[in-house]
Design an enzyme around this catalytic site. Sequence first.
Site, PDB file in Angstrom:
ATOM      1  CB  THR A   1       2.162  -1.248   3.280  1.00  0.00           C
ATOM      2  OG1 THR A   1       3.211  -0.727   2.489  1.00  0.00           O
ATOM      3  CG2 THR A   1       2.213  -0.559   4.635  1.00  0.00           C
ATOM      4  CG  ASP A   2       6.567  -2.753   0.386  1.00  0.00           C
ATOM      5  OD1 ASP A   2       5.872  -1.730   0.551  1.00  0.00           O
ATOM      6  OD2 ASP A   2       7.141  -3.005  -0.701  1.00  0.00           O
ATOM      7  CD  GLU A   3       4.706   2.820   1.485  1.00  0.00           C
ATOM      8  OE1 GLU A   3       4.825   3.847   2.152  1.00  0.00           O
ATOM      9  OE2 GLU A   3       4.090   2.759   0.409  1.00  0.00           O
TER      10      GLU A   3
ATOM     11  CE1 TYR B   1      -0.834   3.591   4.358  1.00  0.00           C
ATOM     12  CE2 TYR B   1       1.350   3.297   3.396  1.00  0.00           C
ATOM     13  CZ  TYR B   1       0.058   2.843   3.591  1.00  0.00           C
ATOM     14  OH  TYR B   1      -0.357   1.651   3.045  1.00  0.00           O
TER      15      TYR B   1
ATOM     16  NE  ARG C   1       5.884  10.738  -1.074  1.00  0.00           N
ATOM     17  CZ  ARG C   1       5.371   9.589  -1.525  1.00  0.00           C
ATOM     18  NH1 ARG C   1       5.952   8.430  -1.240  1.00  0.00           N
ATOM     19  NH2 ARG C   1       4.282   9.576  -2.257  1.00  0.00           N
ATOM     20  N   PRO C   2       9.367  14.840   1.363  1.00  0.00           N
ATOM     21  CG  PRO C   2       8.326  16.258   2.915  1.00  0.00           C
ATOM     22  CD  PRO C   2       8.153  15.631   1.570  1.00  0.00           C
ATOM     23  N   GLY C   3      11.531  12.938   3.473  1.00  0.00           N
ATOM     24  CA  GLY C   3      11.726  11.596   4.052  1.00  0.00           C
ATOM     25  C   GLY C   3      11.443  10.472   3.070  1.00  0.00           C
TER      26      GLY C   3
ATOM     27  N   PRO D   1       4.582  15.043 -12.910  1.00  0.00           N
ATOM     28  CG  PRO D   1       3.299  15.388 -10.980  1.00  0.00           C
ATOM     29  CD  PRO D   1       3.186  15.018 -12.422  1.00  0.00           C
TER      30      PRO D   1
ATOM     31  CE1 TYR E   1       5.643  14.300  -6.207  1.00  0.00           C
ATOM     32  CE2 TYR E   1       5.732  12.500  -4.632  1.00  0.00           C
ATOM     33  CZ  TYR E   1       5.017  13.484  -5.288  1.00  0.00           C
ATOM     34  OH  TYR E   1       3.678  13.639  -5.015  1.00  0.00           O
TER      35      TYR E   1
ATOM     36  CG  LEU F   1       4.282   6.949 -10.236  1.00  0.00           C
ATOM     37  CD1 LEU F   1       4.825   8.368 -10.257  1.00  0.00           C
ATOM     38  CD2 LEU F   1       5.443   5.945 -10.195  1.00  0.00           C
TER      39      LEU F   1
ATOM     40  CB  SER G   1      -0.756   4.997  10.848  1.00  0.00           C
ATOM     41  OG  SER G   1      -0.857   4.859   9.446  1.00  0.00           O
ATOM     42  CE  LYS G   2      -1.852  -0.582   6.400  1.00  0.00           C
ATOM     43  NZ  LYS G   2      -3.293  -0.937   6.287  1.00  0.00           N
TER      44      LYS G   2
ATOM     45  CB  ALA H   1      -5.895   2.011   5.538  1.00  0.00           C
TER      46      ALA H   1
HETATM   47  P1  NAD Z   1      -7.706   3.305  -0.901  1.00  0.00           P
HETATM   48  O1  NAD Z   1      -7.260   4.599  -0.292  1.00  0.00           O
HETATM   49  O2  NAD Z   1      -7.918   3.226  -2.368  1.00  0.00           O
HETATM   50  O3  NAD Z   1      -9.074   2.835  -0.220  1.00  0.00           O
HETATM   51  C1  NAD Z   1      -9.296   2.911   1.159  1.00  0.00           C
HETATM   52  C2  NAD Z   1     -10.779   2.664   1.404  1.00  0.00           C
HETATM   53  O4  NAD Z   1     -11.002   2.685   2.835  1.00  0.00           O
HETATM   54  C3  NAD Z   1     -11.689   3.738   0.794  1.00  0.00           C
HETATM   55  O5  NAD Z   1     -12.790   3.137   0.171  1.00  0.00           O
HETATM   56  C4  NAD Z   1     -12.126   4.567   2.001  1.00  0.00           C
HETATM   57  O6  NAD Z   1     -13.403   5.155   1.831  1.00  0.00           O
HETATM   58  C5  NAD Z   1     -12.128   3.505   3.096  1.00  0.00           C
HETATM   59  N1  NAD Z   1     -11.968   4.085   4.441  1.00  0.00           N
HETATM   60  C6  NAD Z   1     -11.063   5.028   4.820  1.00  0.00           C
HETATM   61  N2  NAD Z   1     -11.249   5.320   6.134  1.00  0.00           N
HETATM   62  C7  NAD Z   1     -12.255   4.515   6.575  1.00  0.00           C
HETATM   63  C8  NAD Z   1     -12.890   4.342   7.839  1.00  0.00           C
HETATM   64  N3  NAD Z   1     -12.519   5.063   8.919  1.00  0.00           N
HETATM   65  N4  NAD Z   1     -13.885   3.438   7.952  1.00  0.00           N
HETATM   66  C9  NAD Z   1     -14.282   2.718   6.865  1.00  0.00           C
HETATM   67  N5  NAD Z   1     -13.732   2.859   5.637  1.00  0.00           N
HETATM   68  C10 NAD Z   1     -12.722   3.739   5.505  1.00  0.00           C
HETATM   69  O7  NAD Z   1      -6.642   2.238  -0.406  1.00  0.00           O
HETATM   70  P2  NAD Z   1      -6.077   0.950  -1.164  1.00  0.00           P
HETATM   71  O8  NAD Z   1      -4.965   1.374  -2.028  1.00  0.00           O
HETATM   72  O9  NAD Z   1      -7.207   0.161  -1.698  1.00  0.00           O
HETATM   73  O10 NAD Z   1      -5.426   0.179   0.073  1.00  0.00           O
HETATM   74  C11 NAD Z   1      -6.171  -0.798   0.802  1.00  0.00           C
HETATM   75  C12 NAD Z   1      -5.301  -1.355   1.899  1.00  0.00           C
HETATM   76  O11 NAD Z   1      -4.109  -1.905   1.348  1.00  0.00           O
HETATM   77  C13 NAD Z   1      -4.838  -0.299   2.916  1.00  0.00           C
HETATM   78  O12 NAD Z   1      -4.873  -0.878   4.200  1.00  0.00           O
HETATM   79  C14 NAD Z   1      -3.402   0.005   2.497  1.00  0.00           C
HETATM   80  O13 NAD Z   1      -2.629   0.404   3.608  1.00  0.00           O
HETATM   81  C15 NAD Z   1      -2.969  -1.352   1.965  1.00  0.00           C
HETATM   82  N6  NAD Z   1      -1.898  -1.299   0.960  1.00  0.00           N
HETATM   83  C16 NAD Z   1      -2.085  -0.605  -0.206  1.00  0.00           C
HETATM   84  C17 NAD Z   1      -1.083  -0.593  -1.165  1.00  0.00           C
HETATM   85  C18 NAD Z   1      -1.256   0.123  -2.481  1.00  0.00           C
HETATM   86  O14 NAD Z   1      -0.309   0.133  -3.274  1.00  0.00           O
HETATM   87  N7  NAD Z   1      -2.402   0.698  -2.775  1.00  0.00           N
HETATM   88  C19 NAD Z   1       0.122  -1.266  -0.931  1.00  0.00           C
HETATM   89  C20 NAD Z   1       0.287  -1.938   0.283  1.00  0.00           C
HETATM   90  C21 NAD Z   1      -0.750  -1.970   1.206  1.00  0.00           C
HETATM   91  P1  TYD Z   2       2.892   6.505  -4.562  1.00  0.00           P
HETATM   92  O1  TYD Z   2       2.110   6.003  -5.710  1.00  0.00           O
HETATM   93  O2  TYD Z   2       2.412   7.712  -3.827  1.00  0.00           O
HETATM   94  O3  TYD Z   2       3.084   5.260  -3.565  1.00  0.00           O
HETATM   95  P2  TYD Z   2       4.057   5.102  -2.268  1.00  0.00           P
HETATM   96  O4  TYD Z   2       4.448   6.439  -1.786  1.00  0.00           O
HETATM   97  O5  TYD Z   2       3.156   4.390  -1.300  1.00  0.00           O
HETATM   98  O6  TYD Z   2       5.208   4.250  -2.717  1.00  0.00           O
HETATM   99  O7  TYD Z   2       4.369   6.812  -5.060  1.00  0.00           O
HETATM  100  C1  TYD Z   2       5.151   5.838  -5.724  1.00  0.00           C
HETATM  101  C2  TYD Z   2       6.493   6.447  -6.023  1.00  0.00           C
HETATM  102  O8  TYD Z   2       6.307   7.481  -7.005  1.00  0.00           O
HETATM  103  C3  TYD Z   2       7.140   7.125  -4.828  1.00  0.00           C
HETATM  104  O9  TYD Z   2       8.548   6.946  -4.903  1.00  0.00           O
HETATM  105  C4  TYD Z   2       6.797   8.599  -5.008  1.00  0.00           C
HETATM  106  C5  TYD Z   2       6.753   8.745  -6.520  1.00  0.00           C
HETATM  107  N1  TYD Z   2       5.816   9.761  -7.051  1.00  0.00           N
HETATM  108  C6  TYD Z   2       6.278  10.713  -7.966  1.00  0.00           C
HETATM  109  O10 TYD Z   2       7.464  10.748  -8.344  1.00  0.00           O
HETATM  110  N2  TYD Z   2       5.377  11.610  -8.464  1.00  0.00           N
HETATM  111  C7  TYD Z   2       4.072  11.635  -8.073  1.00  0.00           C
HETATM  112  O11 TYD Z   2       3.289  12.513  -8.545  1.00  0.00           O
HETATM  113  C8  TYD Z   2       3.615  10.655  -7.142  1.00  0.00           C
HETATM  114  C9  TYD Z   2       2.173  10.632  -6.687  1.00  0.00           C
HETATM  115  C10 TYD Z   2       4.521   9.730  -6.661  1.00  0.00           C
END
Ligand code: NAD
Ligand code: TYD
Length: 360
Positions: free
Chosen positions: A139-141, A164, A296-298, A219, A221, A204, A167-168, A96
């Site tokens: 995601t919980d989002e 984001y 961040r907006p929204g 930074p 937000y 973050l 789309s999820k 994703a």
């Molecule tokens: P990430 O951005 O670190 O990794 C995404 C991976 O997907 C990358 O390796 C990228 O190259 C690959 N990718 C992107 N587009 C692609 C495509 N079209 N075809 C094939 N590969 C593609 O993401 P992550 O943090 O590891 O998240 C993984 C999953 O978990 C995602 O679906 C995300 O929505 C979900 N998720 C993440 C978090 C979080 O805190 N990171 C929380 C809840 C859910």
């Molecule tokens: P992030 O790690 O981008 O995850 P998500 O938006 O999926 O929750 O952000 C986590 C929280 O931290 C979110 O409330 C936005 C805030 N944030 C900052 O305050 N500063 C930063 O530089 C970033 C990247 C995020």
Amino acid sequence: MVRLQTSFDYHNLLVTGGCGFIGTNFIRYLMEQQDFGGRIINLDKLTYAGNPHNLADLSVQFPKRYVFVRGDVAEVKVLARIFEEYEIDAVCHFAAESHVDRSIKKPDEFIRTNIVGTFQLLERSLKQKNFRRFHHISTDEVFGSLGQEGYFTEETPYHPRNPYSASKASSDHLVRAYHHTYGLPITISNCSNNYGPFQFPEKLIPLMILNGLEDKPLPVYGDGKYIRDWLYVTDHCHAIWLIMKQGLDGETYNIGGTSEKENIYIVHKICDLLDQVVGSTTIPSRRALIRFVEDRPGHDRRYAIDFSKIENTLNWSPQESIDSGLLKTVQWYIQNQDWVNQVRTGEYRTWIDQHYGQLE
Ligand code: NAD
Ligand code: TYD
């Protein structure tokens, strides 16, 4: 209707997005599990977030059980070849675009990968003989933003508020629709914010660690009082594998970390840990690097997860506290300077271009 547990004796598991943060941790975790003897086929497009070095040692250690394919989940031909050649019998779908800030600036790839990519993967899975399980990572989002009270449950109505999460949410609906309409065996998990090793430093926690190590501004937000629930990535991997083994067909499971914290709390903790572990540099405390910047907006105010379903039915609960998880994470980034430098300098991108050239 009697619902049977799906057998978890998967032979050829397609993991998408395995070179990203959670996918890397999941593949590493699964290769260590005694109850998984199958082969993993990792399909990853290697966007800026995908780093093949994360798993390079596995190709050497498990030449028959780990295969990497560079490709796009939204490409029908790529999927057809992989499903056929490797006789895929299960999918764990991580691939994703995953960063909210990027989705606000340019949503296009979020629509293509997260929605169209999931659709194509579902379509191909449906055609596969002896297909056992499609596990979708979400995601919980998708549930939107909470006030001071309450938790997201599996029954909470969807209310995504940025490109984001929208789309999820779309991809979750498609996965459920393929189950209800065509009988595809699926499970879905919706988890809170992950943290731990191999996370790209746009999110973050790794951003604060890396900037803090270099005495760069931190930074925060808005007022910094936005609340996220933090889940250590290995706890998440454990939950995913449990669901893939024992989760009921068609079910959704929420996964949380019991670590609801304001962002400013997390940033203070990271500053203090860095001061303790590497010592202070020119400034007495890294807290002095904190800068409150434009919001961040929204921006969603609060996320919090009720994970009692997976706790009661599969006996899962998170093992790491925010203190133990953050310490491990800070230590990992300090001890893995090669990885940090590759990512910081973009060196891994040059390597990818030299080794893989154009995408299939
Ligand atoms: P990430 O951005 O670190 O990794 C995404 C991976 O997907 C990358 O390796 C990228 O190259 C690959 N990718 C992107 N587009 C692609 C495509 N079209 N075809 C094939 N590969 C593609 O993401 P992550 O943090 O590891 O998240 C993984 C999953 O978990 C995602 O679906 C995300 O929505 C979900 N998720 C993440 C978090 C979080 O805190 N990171 C929380 C809840 C859910
Ligand atoms: P992030 O790690 O981008 O995850 P998500 O938006 O999926 O929750 O952000 C986590 C929280 O931290 C979110 O409330 C936005 C805030 N944030 C900052 O305050 N500063 C930063 O530089 C970033 C990247 C995020």
